[in-house]
Design an enzyme around this catalytic site. Structure first.
Site, mmCIF file in Angstrom:
data_model
loop_
_atom_site.group_PDB
_atom_site.id
_atom_site.type_symbol
_atom_site.label_atom_id
_atom_site.label_comp_id
_atom_site.label_asym_id
_atom_site.label_seq_id
_atom_site.Cartn_x
_atom_site.Cartn_y
_atom_site.Cartn_z
ATOM 1 N N ALA A 54 -27.268 14.683 16.353
ATOM 2 C CA ALA A 54 -26.912 14.785 14.927
ATOM 3 C C ALA A 54 -26.743 16.231 14.455
ATOM 4 C CB ALA A 54 -27.933 14.050 14.076
ATOM 5 N N GLN A 99 0.393 8.224 11.228
ATOM 6 C CA GLN A 99 0.723 7.229 10.208
ATOM 7 C C GLN A 99 2.140 7.516 9.696
ATOM 8 O OE1 GLN A 99 1.401 4.656 7.730
ATOM 9 N NE2 GLN A 99 -0.685 4.429 8.535
ATOM 10 N N ARG A 156 -3.857 4.499 11.579
ATOM 11 C CA ARG A 156 -3.136 3.247 11.415
ATOM 12 C C ARG A 156 -4.157 2.152 11.610
ATOM 13 N NH1 ARG A 156 2.712 3.259 14.105
ATOM 14 N NH2 ARG A 156 2.914 1.720 12.459
ATOM 15 N N SER A 157 -3.790 0.944 11.165
ATOM 16 C CA SER A 157 -4.802 -0.116 11.258
ATOM 17 C C SER A 157 -5.233 -0.339 12.703
ATOM 18 C CB SER A 157 -4.289 -1.393 10.625
ATOM 19 O OG SER A 157 -3.018 -1.685 11.150
ATOM 20 N N HIS A 211 -35.441 7.099 13.770
ATOM 21 C CA HIS A 211 -34.404 7.229 12.753
ATOM 22 C C HIS A 211 -33.805 5.860 12.531
ATOM 23 C CE1 HIS A 211 -31.685 9.176 10.092
ATOM 24 N NE2 HIS A 211 -32.162 10.361 10.420
ATOM 25 N N LYS A 269 -24.451 18.254 8.637
ATOM 26 C CA LYS A 269 -25.610 18.992 9.149
ATOM 27 C C LYS A 269 -25.201 20.245 9.925
ATOM 28 C CE LYS A 269 -28.609 14.981 9.453
ATOM 29 N NZ LYS A 269 -29.312 14.052 10.334
ATOM 30 N N ARG A 306 0.868 -1.178 0.000
ATOM 31 C CA ARG A 306 0.000 0.000 0.000
ATOM 32 C C ARG A 306 0.899 1.220 0.000
ATOM 33 N NH1 ARG A 306 -4.430 0.642 4.689
ATOM 34 N NH2 ARG A 306 -6.065 0.320 3.165
ATOM 35 N N ARG A 343 -7.414 1.834 8.160
ATOM 36 C CA ARG A 343 -7.175 3.229 7.817
ATOM 37 C C ARG A 343 -8.437 3.823 7.225
ATOM 38 N NH1 ARG A 343 -1.637 4.429 4.588
ATOM 39 N NH2 ARG A 343 -0.688 2.477 5.265
HETATM 40 C C1 LIG Z 1 -29.269 12.733 10.323
HETATM 41 C C2 LIG Z 1 -29.543 11.886 11.484
HETATM 42 C C3 LIG Z 1 -29.028 10.590 11.595
HETATM 43 C C4 LIG Z 1 -28.277 9.902 10.506
HETATM 44 O O1 LIG Z 1 -27.190 10.519 10.072
HETATM 45 P P1 LIG Z 1 -26.185 9.929 9.026
HETATM 46 O O2 LIG Z 1 -25.179 11.022 9.048
HETATM 47 O O3 LIG Z 1 -26.925 9.803 7.730
HETATM 48 O O4 LIG Z 1 -25.688 8.630 9.505
HETATM 49 C C5 LIG Z 1 -29.289 9.890 12.742
HETATM 50 N N1 LIG Z 1 -30.043 10.398 13.736
HETATM 51 C C6 LIG Z 1 -30.556 11.636 13.654
HETATM 52 C C7 LIG Z 1 -31.361 12.143 14.790
HETATM 53 C C8 LIG Z 1 -30.335 12.413 12.539
HETATM 54 O O5 LIG Z 1 -30.847 13.641 12.471
#
Ligand SMILES: *Cc1c(COP(=O)(O)O)cnc(C)c1O
Length: 434
Positions: free
Chosen positions: A248, A101, A93-94, A165, A277, A71, A306
């Site tokens: 999130a 690294q 690293r692994s 979710h 987000k 690699r 990695r």
């Molecule tokens: C957006 C969101 C997720 C999922 O996010 P990913 O980045 O697509 O994995 C999980 N839980 C909540 C509450 C979210 O708003």
């Protein structure tokens, strides 16, 4: 850098040129020296130069390197190099994601710098935590946390106050843990999970000689209310069990940050947020933060192999380009847009004889509909609106409520980056289709 240009141009011009160059390089030097997100974002050319300098430190850029590993960051096209900002060796690293690294000193600096910047950024927002950027999105970052919890605390069951979710649910099945759902209850318009029910679930699992970990949710759509993460954190502390928070999109609003601050006084092993987000990156990265440094280490140790540098670099670029001042301005705009959204929705609800659901949420709002909500959402999509969700009262997953919710409704979000014109337009279009 030793730049010998002496004799090529008159001396006074040489000095002038070197001064300008020095001032430009200083911007980069300051980032490396201070290791903090600048108050004012820096421009793309300086970010590019910083990334260029760092990626030139990786061994695949050594003009005299002898490469005999399996690699060796051999990349066929420039197009591919550009996709990873020339950090072709990736990060980690692994054995440990955040370990330096040896083949990639530059990428290792880049990753460490990103994490330092993240910590400084969260500190400016009021969160004194250790943080790492992860090369996977929220759901997979939650899986990393759960996996670390199993390793460190022998956790074998995830107690999940029901939030609809799929990714946290899949994160649990992905790592092969059992999930114990804690059912929601209805309180006026609000769908919520009682903390006493969470405590009951914890007790039952402990009584059965299991080792539960609680996965609570801070950011979610109404009518589901945020979990009371402070009370949950207190209970987790009392029973000495790990607590992971799905935040999130928590970083973009002080309502969430205040709640995190309170919860972080008690048992919180990790909080997960999405890079896209909150930080305006393409999808693919996550942020994990906590006061418990050893848990972060465990998470990092649990990452298999990695990783691509791309999600990390994207976080670094956002932090450098946005700056703290502009980010706080964007947070203010988000708040103003939410206020506008609620005012406009109130008017619309009166006009259409509908209701805006009375659920505390700093980002999302719900308006009831007498039409089929899926049909309404479909029409909005065809009117080129993305984002609203139409939920039928009978949709136990969508409403997070296992009995029948009193209304069909549409959820609209005013998340960071939204513009007032978007808010006016979505309500105009809702007016047409509701
Ligand atoms: C957006 C969101 C997720 C999922 O996010 P990913 O980045 O697509 O994995 C999980 N839980 C909540 C509450 C979210 O708003």
């Amino acid at each position: 850098m030793e730049l010998n240009i002496t004799g090529l141009i008159p001396k006074h011009m040489e000095n002038r040129g070197k001064l300008t160059l020095k001032e430009n390089l200083k911007i980069i030097e300051n980032i490396l020296k201070q290791r903090k997100v600048p108050e004012n974002g820096i421009d793309e050319e300086h970010i590019k130069l910083l990334l260029r300098l760092l990626s030139f430190m990786d061994t695949d850029k050594d003009p005299n390197v002898v490469q005999i590993g399996e690699r060796e960051a051999r990349v066929y096209t420039k197009l591919q190099r550009e996709g990873v900002f020339d950090f072709c060796h990736g990060v980690g690293r692994s054995g440990n994601l955040i370990d330096p690294q040896p083949k990639a000193p530059g990428a290792s600096v880049m990753y460490k710098l990103t994490n330092k910047l993240l910590e400084s950024f969260l500190k400016v927002l009021g969160l004194k935590v250790r943080a790492i950027a992860t090369p996977v999105a929220t759901g997979m970052s939650l899986a990393l946390c759960l996996s670390a919890s199993r390793k460190k605390y022998n956790s074998n069951v995830v107690i999940y106050p029901y939030a609809a979710h799929k990714s946290p649910i899949k994160a649990t099945s992905f790592i092969g843990m059992r999930m114990r759902l804690v059912e929601t209850v209805l309180d006026g318009d609000v769908v919520k999970v009682d903390v006493s029910d969470i405590e009951d679930a914890i007790r039952k699992e402990i009584r059965n000689n299991n080792n539960p970990v609680v996965l609570s949710t801070l950011t979610f759509f109404p009518p589901r209310k945020s979990d009371d993460i402070e009370e949950i954190a207190k209970i987790c502390q009392e029973y000495d069990i790990p607590h992971i928070i799905n935040g999130a999109y928590a970083i973009q609003n002080f309502y969430y940050i205040e709640r995190l601050k309170k919860a972080l006084k008690y048992r919180v092993d990790a909080v997960v947020s999405s890079s896209d987000k909150n930080l305006f990156t393409p999808i693919g990265g996550g942020i994990i933060y906590t006061k418990d440094e050893s848990f972060l280490k465990e998470i990092s140790l649990n990452y298999p192999g990695r990783a691509s540098a791309n999600p990390i670099v994207n976080i670094l670029i956002s932090l450098l380009a946005i700056g703290t001042k502009n980010y706080i301005d964007l947070m203010k705009q988000q708040k103003e847009c939410k206020k506008l959204l609620d005012e406009l929705l109130d008017d619309l609800a009166k006009k259409k004889n509908e209701r805006v659901l009375n659920v505390e949420n700093p980002i999302s709002s719900c308006i009831t509909t007498k039409k089929d909500p899926l049909d309404v959402a479909g029409k909005l999509y065809n009117l080129r609106v993305t984002g609203p969700r139409g939920v039928r009262r009978t949709d136990k997953f969508g409403t997070c409520y296992l009995k029948e919710y009193p209304y069909d409704y549409i959820v609209v979000n005013s998340a960071i980056g939204v513009r007032k014109e978007d808010i006016y337009k979505v309500v105009e279009k809702l007016d047409k289709v509701l």
